[in-house]
Design a protein around this motif. Structure first.
Motif, PDB file in Angstrom:
ATOM      1  N   ALA A 156      -1.966   9.215  -6.426  1.00  0.00           N
ATOM      2  CA  ALA A 156      -2.358   7.805  -6.478  1.00  0.00           C
ATOM      3  C   ALA A 156      -2.804   7.361  -5.091  1.00  0.00           C
ATOM      4  CB  ALA A 156      -1.184   6.953  -6.949  1.00  0.00           C
ATOM      5  N   ASP A 157      -3.695   6.384  -5.061  1.00  0.00           N
ATOM      6  CA  ASP A 157      -4.139   5.820  -3.788  1.00  0.00           C
ATOM      7  C   ASP A 157      -3.138   4.744  -3.376  1.00  0.00           C
ATOM      8  OD1 ASP A 157      -5.392   4.790  -1.574  1.00  0.00           O
ATOM      9  OD2 ASP A 157      -7.183   4.100  -2.627  1.00  0.00           O
ATOM     10  N   LEU A 158      -2.323   5.062  -2.392  1.00  0.00           N
ATOM     11  CA  LEU A 158      -1.290   4.146  -1.930  1.00  0.00           C
ATOM     12  C   LEU A 158      -1.617   3.537  -0.577  1.00  0.00           C
ATOM     13  CD1 LEU A 158       1.777   6.404  -2.860  1.00  0.00           C
ATOM     14  CD2 LEU A 158       0.854   4.486  -4.182  1.00  0.00           C
ATOM     15  N   ALA A 159      -2.789   3.865  -0.030  1.00  0.00           N
ATOM     16  CA  ALA A 159      -3.154   3.435   1.313  1.00  0.00           C
ATOM     17  C   ALA A 159      -3.129   1.920   1.451  1.00  0.00           C
ATOM     18  CB  ALA A 159      -4.546   3.959   1.674  1.00  0.00           C
ATOM     19  N   ALA A 160      -2.684   1.461   2.607  1.00  0.00           N
ATOM     20  CA  ALA A 160      -2.684   0.039   2.913  1.00  0.00           C
ATOM     21  C   ALA A 160      -4.109  -0.413   3.203  1.00  0.00           C
ATOM     22  CB  ALA A 160      -1.784  -0.235   4.115  1.00  0.00           C
ATOM     23  N   GLU A 161      -4.440  -1.613   2.771  1.00  0.00           N
ATOM     24  CA  GLU A 161      -5.779  -2.144   3.042  1.00  0.00           C
ATOM     25  C   GLU A 161      -5.934  -2.544   4.501  1.00  0.00           C
ATOM     26  OE1 GLU A 161      -7.331  -5.031   0.320  1.00  0.00           O
ATOM     27  OE2 GLU A 161      -6.390  -4.049  -1.396  1.00  0.00           O
ATOM     28  N   ILE A 162      -4.868  -3.041   5.097  1.00  0.00           N
ATOM     29  CA  ILE A 162      -4.906  -3.487   6.483  1.00  0.00           C
ATOM     30  C   ILE A 162      -4.388  -2.370   7.378  1.00  0.00           C
ATOM     31  CG2 ILE A 162      -4.008  -5.185   8.133  1.00  0.00           C
ATOM     32  CD1 ILE A 162      -3.827  -7.148   5.745  1.00  0.00           C
ATOM     33  N   ALA A 163      -5.178  -2.043   8.394  1.00  0.00           N
ATOM     34  CA  ALA A 163      -4.815  -0.961   9.314  1.00  0.00           C
ATOM     35  C   ALA A 163      -3.446  -1.198   9.933  1.00  0.00           C
ATOM     36  CB  ALA A 163      -5.869  -0.826  10.416  1.00  0.00           C
ATOM     37  N   GLY A 164      -2.637  -0.139   9.947  1.00  0.00           N
ATOM     38  CA  GLY A 164      -1.329  -0.192  10.569  1.00  0.00           C
ATOM     39  C   GLY A 164      -0.208  -0.675   9.668  1.00  0.00           C
ATOM     40  N   GLU A 165      -0.549  -1.125   8.459  1.00  0.00           N
ATOM     41  CA  GLU A 165       0.494  -1.557   7.522  1.00  0.00           C
ATOM     42  C   GLU A 165       1.014  -0.373   6.729  1.00  0.00           C
ATOM     43  OE1 GLU A 165      -0.478  -4.865   5.040  1.00  0.00           O
ATOM     44  OE2 GLU A 165      -0.466  -6.249   6.749  1.00  0.00           O
ATOM     45  N   THR A 166       2.237  -0.504   6.246  1.00  0.00           N
ATOM     46  CA  THR A 166       2.864   0.545   5.459  1.00  0.00           C
ATOM     47  C   THR A 166       2.180   0.648   4.096  1.00  0.00           C
ATOM     48  OG1 THR A 166       4.967   0.156   6.564  1.00  0.00           O
ATOM     49  CG2 THR A 166       5.055   1.312   4.450  1.00  0.00           C
ATOM     50  N   PRO A 167       1.853   1.865   3.663  1.00  0.00           N
ATOM     51  CA  PRO A 167       1.248   2.032   2.335  1.00  0.00           C
ATOM     52  C   PRO A 167       2.188   1.545   1.231  1.00  0.00           C
ATOM     53  CG  PRO A 167       1.020   4.031   3.636  1.00  0.00           C
ATOM     54  CD  PRO A 167       1.960   3.126   4.378  1.00  0.00           C
ATOM     55  N   GLY A 168       1.611   1.365   0.042  1.00  0.00           N
ATOM     56  CA  GLY A 168       2.409   0.969  -1.112  1.00  0.00           C
ATOM     57  C   GLY A 168       3.355   2.087  -1.529  1.00  0.00           C
ATOM     58  N   ALA A 169       4.379   1.713  -2.260  1.00  0.00           N
ATOM     59  CA  ALA A 169       5.358   2.697  -2.730  1.00  0.00           C
ATOM     60  C   ALA A 169       4.868   3.350  -4.014  1.00  0.00           C
ATOM     61  CB  ALA A 169       6.703   2.014  -2.976  1.00  0.00           C
ATOM     62  N   PRO A 170       5.113   4.633  -4.186  1.00  0.00           N
ATOM     63  CA  PRO A 170       4.726   5.291  -5.434  1.00  0.00           C
ATOM     64  C   PRO A 170       5.607   4.801  -6.590  1.00  0.00           C
ATOM     65  CG  PRO A 170       6.004   6.797  -4.078  1.00  0.00           C
ATOM     66  CD  PRO A 170       5.785   5.557  -3.264  1.00  0.00           C
ATOM     67  N   GLU A 171       5.021   4.756  -7.755  1.00  0.00           N
ATOM     68  CA  GLU A 171       5.730   4.277  -8.946  1.00  0.00           C
ATOM     69  C   GLU A 171       6.096   5.446  -9.850  1.00  0.00           C
ATOM     70  OE1 GLU A 171       6.617   1.130  -9.743  1.00  0.00           O
ATOM     71  OE2 GLU A 171       5.860   0.448  -7.794  1.00  0.00           O
ATOM     72  N   PRO A 172       7.308   5.445 -10.380  1.00  0.00           N
ATOM     73  CA  PRO A 172       7.677   6.496 -11.336  1.00  0.00           C
ATOM     74  C   PRO A 172       6.935   6.309 -12.658  1.00  0.00           C
ATOM     75  CG  PRO A 172       9.584   5.100 -10.781  1.00  0.00           C
ATOM     76  CD  PRO A 172       8.394   4.553 -10.070  1.00  0.00           C
ATOM     77  N   ASP A 173       6.690   7.424 -13.344  1.00  0.00           N
ATOM     78  CA  ASP A 173       6.066   7.341 -14.664  1.00  0.00           C
ATOM     79  C   ASP A 173       7.134   6.966 -15.696  1.00  0.00           C
ATOM     80  OD1 ASP A 173       7.507   9.662 -15.268  1.00  0.00           O
ATOM     81  OD2 ASP A 173       5.769  10.979 -15.073  1.00  0.00           O
ATOM     82  N   ILE A 174       6.764   6.968 -16.946  1.00  0.00           N
ATOM     83  CA  ILE A 174       7.666   6.562 -18.014  1.00  0.00           C
ATOM     84  C   ILE A 174       8.923   7.432 -18.099  1.00  0.00           C
ATOM     85  CG2 ILE A 174       6.568   7.918 -19.830  1.00  0.00           C
ATOM     86  CD1 ILE A 174       6.939   5.306 -21.591  1.00  0.00           C
ATOM     87  N   MET A 175       8.830   8.664 -17.593  1.00  0.00           N
ATOM     88  CA  MET A 175       9.977   9.585 -17.592  1.00  0.00           C
ATOM     89  C   MET A 175      10.820   9.445 -16.311  1.00  0.00           C
ATOM     90  SD  MET A 175       9.633  11.019 -20.493  1.00  0.00           S
ATOM     91  CE  MET A 175      10.856  12.306 -20.362  1.00  0.00           C
ATOM     92  N   GLY A 176      10.408   8.531 -15.437  1.00  0.00           N
ATOM     93  CA  GLY A 176      11.144   8.334 -14.193  1.00  0.00           C
ATOM     94  C   GLY A 176      10.766   9.299 -13.088  1.00  0.00           C
TER      95      GLY A 176
END
Length: 170
Positions: free
Chosen positions: A73-93
């Motif tokens: 998944a593309d988790l990259a932050a839009e603003i330089a230097g910010e922490t990327p988004g957290a990965p999400e678990p699928d339906i099986m966790g």
């Protein structure tokens, strides 16, 4: 944590890649607060010829490189230097993070040039590749500062030296 390792070059087996990978990934995921049991990663341990083909196919650069990553998944932050988004678990966790490829000859050459043990350099590159799967990058200066700082901290927790000391970056 599930790490699916495909070894195409037997030299990786002799290095103890599986244990290095387990240790590096566990340290990185733990540091970032991710549940180790939920995450899945695939690692291809290959040679320079194979990674050059992958680099050409996916980055239009027909040359060997040390490590490549393909995030799920593309988790990259839009603003330089910010922490990327957290990965999400699928339906099986489960959290499928993506794929990493690492090349023997380039890693071996870089370790020798930098005066590092091969095991330490490979551990660094696995952490580096895993951070790419989690949306970290080093294209923009602020992102590079964030990513390199994380790598240094995680490797320090493993008892390894700062990989960027006396270097210009990855």
């Amino acid at each position: 944590m599930s790490i699916d390792i495909t070894i195409e070059d037997d030299r990786w087996e002799a290095l103890g890649l599986s244990a290095l990978c387990d240790r590096a990934c566990a340290a990185a995921l733990d540091h970032l607060g991710l549940d180790l049991d939920e995450c899945e990663i695939s690692l291809l341990a290959c040679d320079d010829d194979r990674i050059a083909v992958l680099n050409a196919d996916f980055r239009a650069k027909p040359v060997p490189t040390n490590v490549l990553s393909w995030p799920e998944a593309d988790l990259a932050a839009e603003i330089a230097g910010e922490t990327p988004g957290a990965p999400e678990p699928d339906i099986m966790g489960e959290i499928t993070l993506g794929d990493i490829a690492i090349a023997w000859e380039t890693c071996e050459r870089e370790a020798a040039e930098q005066g590092k043990r091969m095991e330490d350099h490979v551990t660094h590159l696995i952490v580096h590749g895993l951070l790419h799967l989690l949306g970290y990058d080093h294209v923009r200066d602020a992102d590079a500062t964030l990513m390199e700082g994380l790598e240094t901290t995680i490797l320090g927790e493993l008892g390894l030296d700062d990989p960027y000391k006396d270097l210009d970056g990855p």
